[in-house]
Design a protein around this motif. Sequence first.
Motif, PDB file in Angstrom:
ATOM      1  N   HIS A 118     -16.958  -1.214   5.671  1.00  0.00           N
ATOM      2  CA  HIS A 118     -17.365  -2.014   4.507  1.00  0.00           C
ATOM      3  C   HIS A 118     -16.541  -3.296   4.380  1.00  0.00           C
ATOM      4  O   HIS A 118     -16.427  -3.853   3.284  1.00  0.00           O
ATOM      5  N   GLY A 119     -15.931  -3.733   5.482  1.00  0.00           N
ATOM      6  CA  GLY A 119     -15.180  -4.979   5.445  1.00  0.00           C
ATOM      7  C   GLY A 119     -13.725  -4.821   5.066  1.00  0.00           C
ATOM      8  O   GLY A 119     -13.016  -5.818   4.915  1.00  0.00           O
ATOM      9  N   SER A 120     -13.265  -3.595   4.892  1.00  0.00           N
ATOM     10  CA  SER A 120     -11.850  -3.351   4.614  1.00  0.00           C
ATOM     11  C   SER A 120     -11.393  -2.175   5.471  1.00  0.00           C
ATOM     12  O   SER A 120     -12.090  -1.775   6.412  1.00  0.00           O
ATOM     13  N   MET A 121     -10.231  -1.590   5.160  1.00  0.00           N
ATOM     14  CA  MET A 121      -9.669  -0.530   6.001  1.00  0.00           C
ATOM     15  C   MET A 121      -9.271   0.671   5.166  1.00  0.00           C
ATOM     16  O   MET A 121      -8.895   0.539   3.998  1.00  0.00           O
ATOM     17  N   ALA A 122      -9.360   1.829   5.784  1.00  0.00           N
ATOM     18  CA  ALA A 122      -8.934   3.083   5.151  1.00  0.00           C
ATOM     19  C   ALA A 122      -7.659   3.568   5.824  1.00  0.00           C
ATOM     20  O   ALA A 122      -7.444   3.337   7.010  1.00  0.00           O
ATOM     21  N   VAL A 123      -6.807   4.229   5.039  1.00  0.00           N
ATOM     22  CA  VAL A 123      -5.560   4.782   5.566  1.00  0.00           C
ATOM     23  C   VAL A 123      -5.678   6.301   5.574  1.00  0.00           C
ATOM     24  O   VAL A 123      -5.895   6.921   4.526  1.00  0.00           O
ATOM     25  N   ASP A 124      -5.546   6.892   6.747  1.00  0.00           N
ATOM     26  CA  ASP A 124      -5.603   8.349   6.895  1.00  0.00           C
ATOM     27  C   ASP A 124      -4.199   8.913   7.089  1.00  0.00           C
ATOM     28  O   ASP A 124      -3.283   8.209   7.539  1.00  0.00           O
ATOM     29  N   PHE A 125      -4.061  10.192   6.741  1.00  0.00           N
ATOM     30  CA  PHE A 125      -2.828  10.952   6.997  1.00  0.00           C
ATOM     31  C   PHE A 125      -1.616  10.320   6.312  1.00  0.00           C
ATOM     32  O   PHE A 125      -0.515  10.286   6.871  1.00  0.00           O
ATOM     33  N   TYR A 126      -1.838   9.829   5.089  1.00  0.00           N
ATOM     34  CA  TYR A 126      -0.735   9.234   4.328  1.00  0.00           C
ATOM     35  C   TYR A 126      -0.273  10.247   3.289  1.00  0.00           C
ATOM     36  O   TYR A 126      -1.055  10.758   2.484  1.00  0.00           O
ATOM     37  N   ASP A 127       1.018  10.536   3.260  1.00  0.00           N
ATOM     38  CA  ASP A 127       1.611  11.570   2.413  1.00  0.00           C
ATOM     39  C   ASP A 127       1.241  11.386   0.948  1.00  0.00           C
ATOM     40  O   ASP A 127       1.522  10.337   0.355  1.00  0.00           O
ATOM     41  N   ARG A 128       0.648  12.400   0.356  1.00  0.00           N
ATOM     42  CA  ARG A 128       0.221  12.314  -1.033  1.00  0.00           C
ATOM     43  C   ARG A 128       1.387  12.252  -2.006  1.00  0.00           C
ATOM     44  O   ARG A 128       1.223  11.872  -3.159  1.00  0.00           O
ATOM     45  N   LEU A 129       2.572  12.611  -1.570  1.00  0.00           N
ATOM     46  CA  LEU A 129       3.750  12.591  -2.438  1.00  0.00           C
ATOM     47  C   LEU A 129       4.449  11.236  -2.460  1.00  0.00           C
ATOM     48  O   LEU A 129       5.358  11.015  -3.263  1.00  0.00           O
ATOM     49  N   ASP A 130       4.008  10.311  -1.603  1.00  0.00           N
ATOM     50  CA  ASP A 130       4.659   9.001  -1.551  1.00  0.00           C
ATOM     51  C   ASP A 130       4.279   8.174  -2.776  1.00  0.00           C
ATOM     52  O   ASP A 130       3.150   8.229  -3.275  1.00  0.00           O
TER      53      ASP A 130
END
Length: 264
Positions: A192-204
């Motif tokens: 959609h013209g941008s980027m997604a971040v996978d596997f990023y710690d939910r506690l950060d």
Amino acid sequence: MKLWKKTLIAFIALLILVIIQARNPEIKGPFRGVIGNFVNPFVYYTEKTFSFFSDIWSGYINLVDVRRQNDRLKQANGELMLENSLLREQVKEHGRIARLLKFKNYSDLDFVPASVVGRNVKGYLKFIVIDRGSRDGIKRQDPVISYNGLVGMVREVYADSAEVEVVLSPASNVSVMNNRTRTVGIVRGNGHGSMAVDFYDRLDNVKKGDTMVTSGLGGVYPKGLVVGYVSDVKTAETGLFKIMTLNSKVRFEKLENVLVIRQR
């Protein structure tokens, strides 16, 4: 016709001519007296007629000459406008290259400047084509950047050109790190013209506006290249990772100049 009728007509004609000359002081000619009264009107109107058509002809000639001059001026003006446009574009080009070279001066990486000669950033597979190839030492998996951040990675190489897969492509995978918290994740295009971040710690404690840079993990991209800025953060009800979106400051649809980082 009887003689007296001819005499009467001649007298009337002469009288009319005399009256015409008497009532129009502009009528002048080379003759004087009765003969002048008879002949000068003919001379005067003949001269006026020739003068009228002569003026028309001169005006036509002048008009044609003016049109030719206008055509020449239009052509010269068009050439100047084209030259001016090319000069302005060269100035802009030099400005963009200067900014890239300024960025290059702060790094010991091996850069090759390149121009974008083709792009497809609207479809599913997003890429650009640059005017540098194997003859310039370009290889597959060489990173490509602009002064606004990471552009992508060389996917295919030809003799005098190369195809670069941009980070907006869903097939792209870049290991990134939060420049503030040092937490890592994997970036890919979201279609959609941008980027997604996978596997990023939910506690950060990630926040909108945080800068994501290349982590250096994987050995493809040098550490510290700006990839994008966090534009949206969500924490899923279940799972170990946050849901994040990145936006890049690189204007891929208008990208014209890039730097290729040659792997050593």
